[in-house]
Design a protein around this motif. Structure first.
Motif, PDB file in Angstrom:
ATOM      1  N   GLY A  31       0.843  -1.186   0.000  1.00 52.32           N
ATOM      2  CA  GLY A  31       0.000   0.000   0.000  1.00 52.32           C
ATOM      3  C   GLY A  31       0.881   1.239   0.000  1.00 52.32           C
ATOM      4  O   GLY A  31       2.019   1.214   0.468  1.00 52.32           O
ATOM      5  N   LEU A  32       0.359   2.339  -0.543  1.00 55.33           N
ATOM      6  CA  LEU A  32       1.089   3.601  -0.615  1.00 55.33           C
ATOM      7  C   LEU A  32       0.444   4.613   0.307  1.00 55.33           C
ATOM      8  O   LEU A  32      -0.763   4.857   0.225  1.00 55.33           O
ATOM      9  N   LEU A  33       1.251   5.211   1.180  1.00 54.26           N
ATOM     10  CA  LEU A  33       0.769   6.253   2.078  1.00 54.26           C
ATOM     11  C   LEU A  33       0.958   7.614   1.432  1.00 54.26           C
ATOM     12  O   LEU A  33       1.781   7.783   0.531  1.00 54.26           O
ATOM     13  N   CYS A  34       0.222   8.613   1.910  1.00 56.73           N
ATOM     14  CA  CYS A  34       0.292   9.949   1.311  1.00 56.73           C
ATOM     15  C   CYS A  34       1.635  10.632   1.531  1.00 56.73           C
ATOM     16  O   CYS A  34       1.944  11.616   0.857  1.00 56.73           O
ATOM     17  N   ASN A  35       2.468  10.119   2.424  1.00 55.83           N
ATOM     18  CA  ASN A  35       3.801  10.687   2.628  1.00 55.83           C
ATOM     19  C   ASN A  35       4.848  10.023   1.735  1.00 55.83           C
ATOM     20  O   ASN A  35       6.038  10.288   1.858  1.00 55.83           O
ATOM     21  N   GLY A  36       4.406   9.148   0.833  1.00 57.54           N
ATOM     22  CA  GLY A  36       5.303   8.510  -0.121  1.00 57.54           C
ATOM     23  C   GLY A  36       5.885   7.188   0.328  1.00 57.54           C
ATOM     24  O   GLY A  36       6.623   6.541  -0.408  1.00 57.54           O
ATOM     25  N   VAL A  37       5.554   6.732   1.517  1.00 59.16           N
ATOM     26  CA  VAL A  37       6.059   5.464   2.036  1.00 59.16           C
ATOM     27  C   VAL A  37       5.234   4.326   1.451  1.00 59.16           C
ATOM     28  O   VAL A  37       4.007   4.390   1.408  1.00 59.16           O
ATOM     29  N   VAL A  38       5.924   3.280   0.987  1.00 57.51           N
ATOM     30  CA  VAL A  38       5.257   2.065   0.536  1.00 57.51           C
ATOM     31  C   VAL A  38       5.350   1.062   1.677  1.00 57.51           C
ATOM     32  O   VAL A  38       6.445   0.755   2.160  1.00 57.51           O
ATOM     33  N   LEU A  39       4.202   0.582   2.138  1.00 58.33           N
ATOM     34  CA  LEU A  39       4.141  -0.432   3.188  1.00 58.33           C
ATOM     35  C   LEU A  39       3.892  -1.785   2.558  1.00 58.33           C
ATOM     36  O   LEU A  39       3.030  -1.915   1.686  1.00 58.33           O
ATOM     37  N   PHE A  40       4.608  -2.789   3.016  1.00 58.26           N
ATOM     38  CA  PHE A  40       4.417  -4.152   2.527  1.00 58.26           C
ATOM     39  C   PHE A  40       3.700  -4.976   3.580  1.00 58.26           C
ATOM     40  O   PHE A  40       3.758  -4.658   4.772  1.00 58.26           O
ATOM     41  N   ASP A  41       3.026  -6.037   3.144  1.00 54.00           N
ATOM     42  CA  ASP A  41       2.225  -6.812   4.089  1.00 54.00           C
ATOM     43  C   ASP A  41       3.064  -7.535   5.134  1.00 54.00           C
ATOM     44  O   ASP A  41       2.534  -7.975   6.143  1.00 54.00           O
ATOM     45  N   ASP A  42       4.374  -7.637   4.955  1.00 53.63           N
ATOM     46  CA  ASP A  42       5.232  -8.205   5.997  1.00 53.63           C
ATOM     47  C   ASP A  42       5.703  -7.127   6.967  1.00 53.63           C
ATOM     48  O   ASP A  42       6.539  -7.369   7.814  1.00 53.63           O
TER      49      ASP A  42
END
Length: 68
Positions: A31-42
């Motif tokens: 998922g992509l957050l509005c601050n540009g960080v990509v979070l992964f399910d792990d």
């Protein structure tokens, strides 16, 4: 990048995961957050500057409560 008021935490903040989710692709595990960080399910992260943050998912030994 964030247009929210009050603004979401920036990518270099300790609480960066509290930013709003802008895109979510559970079938691909990110998922992509509005601050540009990509979070992964792990629970690993990719920061906007290209640095990676390792997963904070507990080690299997930690979950079982014993040392290997």
């Amino acid at each position: 990048m964030c247009q929210h008021q009050p603004p979401c935490p920036p990518a270099d903040a300790r609480d960066r995961e509290a930013a709003c989710l802008m895109a979510f692709h559970p079938e691909q595990g990110w998922g992509l957050l509005c601050n540009g960080v990509v979070l992964f399910d792990d629970r690993g992260e990719l920061l906007p500057d290209g640095r990676s943050v390792p997963s904070r998912r507990p080690d299997r030994r930690e979950v079982l409560g014993r040392a290997a």
